[in-house]
Design a protein around this motif. Structure first.
Motif, PDB file in Angstrom:
ATOM      1  N   TRP A   1     -33.643   1.579 -26.878  1.00 40.46           N
ATOM      2  CA  TRP A   1     -33.523   1.549 -28.339  1.00 40.46           C
ATOM      3  C   TRP A   1     -34.901   1.350 -28.978  1.00 40.46           C
ATOM      4  CZ3 TRP A   1     -29.530   2.172 -31.860  1.00 40.46           C
ATOM      5  CH2 TRP A   1     -28.256   2.379 -31.316  1.00 40.46           C
ATOM      6  N   LEU A   2     -35.722   0.480 -28.391  1.00 36.71           N
ATOM      7  CA  LEU A   2     -37.066   0.247 -28.930  1.00 36.71           C
ATOM      8  C   LEU A   2     -37.913   1.513 -28.818  1.00 36.71           C
ATOM      9  CD1 LEU A   2     -39.209  -1.663 -30.067  1.00 36.71           C
ATOM     10  CD2 LEU A   2     -39.729  -2.363 -27.722  1.00 36.71           C
TER      11      LEU A   2
ATOM     12  N   ALA B   1     -39.026   7.815 -33.261  1.00 35.44           N
ATOM     13  CA  ALA B   1     -38.553   8.218 -34.585  1.00 35.44           C
ATOM     14  C   ALA B   1     -39.630   7.969 -35.643  1.00 35.44           C
ATOM     15  CB  ALA B   1     -37.273   7.466 -34.937  1.00 35.44           C
ATOM     16  N   LEU B   2     -40.291   6.820 -35.573  1.00 36.31           N
ATOM     17  CA  LEU B   2     -41.362   6.522 -36.536  1.00 36.31           C
ATOM     18  C   LEU B   2     -42.518   7.507 -36.401  1.00 36.31           C
ATOM     19  CD1 LEU B   2     -41.458   2.615 -36.352  1.00 36.31           C
ATOM     20  CD2 LEU B   2     -40.599   4.023 -38.228  1.00 36.31           C
TER      21      LEU B   2
ATOM     22  N   ALA C   1     -32.080   9.769 -33.877  1.00 37.01           N
ATOM     23  CA  ALA C   1     -32.506   8.752 -32.922  1.00 37.01           C
ATOM     24  C   ALA C   1     -31.367   7.791 -32.588  1.00 37.01           C
ATOM     25  CB  ALA C   1     -33.698   7.982 -33.492  1.00 37.01           C
ATOM     26  N   ALA C   2     -30.600   7.399 -33.612  1.00 39.70           N
ATOM     27  CA  ALA C   2     -29.478   6.487 -33.379  1.00 39.70           C
ATOM     28  C   ALA C   2     -28.397   7.152 -32.534  1.00 39.70           C
ATOM     29  CB  ALA C   2     -28.901   6.026 -34.712  1.00 39.70           C
TER      30      ALA C   2
ATOM     31  N   VAL D   1     -33.715   9.290 -38.362  1.00 38.43           N
ATOM     32  CA  VAL D   1     -33.064   8.028 -37.996  1.00 38.43           C
ATOM     33  C   VAL D   1     -31.676   8.283 -37.412  1.00 38.43           C
ATOM     34  CG1 VAL D   1     -32.151   5.858 -38.901  1.00 38.43           C
ATOM     35  CG2 VAL D   1     -34.377   6.697 -39.685  1.00 38.43           C
TER      36      VAL D   1
ATOM     37  N   THR E   1     -36.841   4.586 -28.645  1.00 39.16           N
ATOM     38  CA  THR E   1     -36.301   5.573 -29.580  1.00 39.16           C
ATOM     39  C   THR E   1     -36.777   5.296 -30.994  1.00 39.16           C
ATOM     40  OG1 THR E   1     -34.322   5.763 -28.180  1.00 39.16           O
ATOM     41  CG2 THR E   1     -34.181   6.658 -30.399  1.00 39.16           C
ATOM     42  N   THR E   2     -36.834   4.035 -31.363  1.00 33.59           N
ATOM     43  CA  THR E   2     -37.321   3.664 -32.701  1.00 33.59           C
ATOM     44  C   THR E   2     -38.778   4.059 -32.887  1.00 33.59           C
ATOM     45  OG1 THR E   2     -35.778   1.789 -32.741  1.00 33.59           O
ATOM     46  CG2 THR E   2     -37.614   1.745 -34.302  1.00 33.59           C
ATOM     47  N   VAL E   3     -39.587   3.813 -31.856  1.00 31.36           N
ATOM     48  CA  VAL E   3     -41.009   4.164 -31.934  1.00 31.36           C
ATOM     49  C   VAL E   3     -41.179   5.678 -32.061  1.00 31.36           C
ATOM     50  CG1 VAL E   3     -43.186   4.164 -30.661  1.00 31.36           C
ATOM     51  CG2 VAL E   3     -41.758   2.117 -30.686  1.00 31.36           C
TER      52      VAL E   3
ATOM     53  N   ALA F   1     -29.535   7.262 -28.906  1.00 33.62           N
ATOM     54  CA  ALA F   1     -29.485   5.922 -28.321  1.00 33.62           C
ATOM     55  C   ALA F   1     -28.054   5.486 -28.046  1.00 33.62           C
ATOM     56  CB  ALA F   1     -30.182   4.923 -29.247  1.00 33.62           C
TER      57      ALA F   1
END
Length: 326
Positions: free
Chosen positions: A23-24, A30-31, A183-184, A180, A26-28, A187
């Protein structure tokens, strides 16, 4: 505390850490994608990226039921359109913006998926696929005759004049929302695949009768899968009215959404969360390039041609092809 419990605790901790790490990551990613698109600052880049990312969400959502559980859903366009028309209806009735409408779309799609699961609990194979196809026909008929959302004429959805803080245009904001959501969805799919739910769905896909005889709660798993898949497909369609500022039944329930939702996971590989992601990026990018250079009418021709090639060369998709070589 029993020995089995002590053995299970160390195994569960790395699994939780693995989910959190993914998840971390994927967040990176996405940013970084959002920053890269903002660097381009092109309206067309925003539109094309949003188009591709919508299909990432749709293909990933379809794969939770069609790939993990083995229940082929021909009604993906129905859930996608349900999300789009939820945005129209909620926006018109309550005056809410995009983000609240996405939440309502998830609820509507989940309820629709749960209802589909309840009504088709005993259906398998081709019978289940036909039932989902009938669902799309019924929903389209209802929308065509629902004047509140425009009926057969369609409905216009005006974008807000105020651009959200931190964005140079509303198209950039829509693209960021799509990043977002994509990415969600990836995940969530990966978390499901690596969980007990994913193992149960895999057992259901391989041999439902044997899984049920072994004590796997197949009916409950089917309901969970249809609910999650339906909610995510509706979320994929929720931004559609804002993307083009207009939505009408023939386009929202279009054949392209149903075909692509099936073709993209098959091309990428249905056994892994990465398969729909790869298939969606590849196929949606080809279609967007064809729309600009050739014609939008060539999209389904491209899908059919690529699908035939992969069925012959790599029946388990791109992921299966590389796994086989390794």
């Amino acid at each position: 505390m029993s020995g089995a419990t002590l053995t299970a605790l160390p195994a569960a901790a790395p699994r939780r850490l693995g989910h959190a790490g993914f998840w971390l990551a994927t967040t990176v990613v996405a940013l970084l994608v959002i920053l890269a698109l903002r660097g381009l600052g092109s309206e067309y880049a925003y539109f094309a990226a949003t188009f591709v990312l919508q299909y990432v969400v749709l293909a990933t959502a379809w794969n939770i039921l069609g790939g993990y559980a083995g229940y082929v859903n021909f009604g993906a366009a129905a859930f996608f359109a349900a999300g789009a028309y939820t945005t129209v209806a909620i926006g018109k009735a309550l005056g809410l913006g995009l983000l609240p409408c996405i939440g309502f779309a998830a609820i509507v799609g989940g309820a629709l998926g749960l209802g589909t699961g309840v009504l088709t609990l005993r259906l398998r194979g081709a019978y289940f696929a036909i039932a989902t196809l009938c669902l799309a026909v019924v929903l389209q008929t209802l929308v065509v005759n629902w004047s509140f959302v425009g009926g057969s004429r369609g409905a216009y959805v005006l974008r807000p004049r105020e651009v959200p803080l931190g964005f140079d245009s509303y198209s950039g904001y829509l693209c960021a929302v799509a990043v977002v959501l994509a990415a969600a969805s990836v995940a969530v799919a990966r978390t499901i695949e690596k969980s007990r739910l994913g193992l149960g769905l895999a057992a259901l896909r391989d041999d439902e009768a044997a899984a049920e005889a072994a004590g796997v709660p197949t009916l409950r798993l089917k309901l969970v899968a249809t609910t999650i898949s339906g909610a995510m497909m509706a979320v994929a369609g929720a931004p559609l009215p804002y993307l083009g500022s207009y939505v009408e039944p023939n386009s929202a329930f279009g054949l392209a959404y149903a075909v692509n939702a099936i073709a993209m996971p098959l091309i990428g590989g249905t056994a892994s969360w990465a398969g729909p992601l790869i298939g969606a990026v590849l196929l949606a990018s080809l279609q967007q390039a064809a729309t600009v250079t050739i014609s939008s009418a060539a999209n389904l021709l491209i899908v059919g041609g690529v699908l035939v090639v992969f069925v012959c060369v790599a029946p388990h998709g791109i992921i299966g092809l590389f796994r086989g070589r390794r």
